[in-house]
Write a protein that holds these residues in place. Sequence first.
Motif, mmCIF file in Angstrom:
data_model
loop_
_atom_site.group_PDB
_atom_site.id
_atom_site.type_symbol
_atom_site.label_atom_id
_atom_site.label_comp_id
_atom_site.label_asym_id
_atom_site.label_seq_id
_atom_site.Cartn_x
_atom_site.Cartn_y
_atom_site.Cartn_z
ATOM 1 N N ILE A 8 -2.986 -1.426 3.258
ATOM 2 C CA ILE A 8 -2.518 -2.207 2.112
ATOM 3 C C ILE A 8 -1.314 -3.032 2.548
ATOM 4 N N LEU A 18 -2.639 3.391 -5.908
ATOM 5 C CA LEU A 18 -4.069 3.509 -5.669
ATOM 6 C C LEU A 18 -4.582 4.781 -6.314
ATOM 7 N N ALA A 53 -10.168 4.842 -2.054
ATOM 8 C CA ALA A 53 -9.560 4.247 -3.252
ATOM 9 C C ALA A 53 -10.605 3.482 -4.062
ATOM 10 N N ILE A 56 -6.776 0.249 -8.515
ATOM 11 C CA ILE A 56 -5.398 -0.044 -8.127
ATOM 12 C C ILE A 56 -4.653 -0.662 -9.301
#
Length: 70
Positions: A8, A18, A53, A56
């Motif tokens: 990220i 996340l 993930a 978000i």
Amino acid sequence: MNDQAASIQIADGWSARLFEHGSEEGGEKCFNASDSDFNGDIYDTGGSVNGSASSIVVYNQDNCPSLDAV
């Protein structure tokens, strides 16, 4: 793409949380700086962040607020 993130990039002054599952559910992990490799990053529930993930939330502040405040 679901369950494929491995890194990220976070700009100064921003943070991102996340979540392990869609709709902001499951384990969560806050990032307040870029992370080029999720290997070793763990959700609060103990699962690996790497490649898992599904949702978000991005915040225009240095740290993620508590989930109670969101």
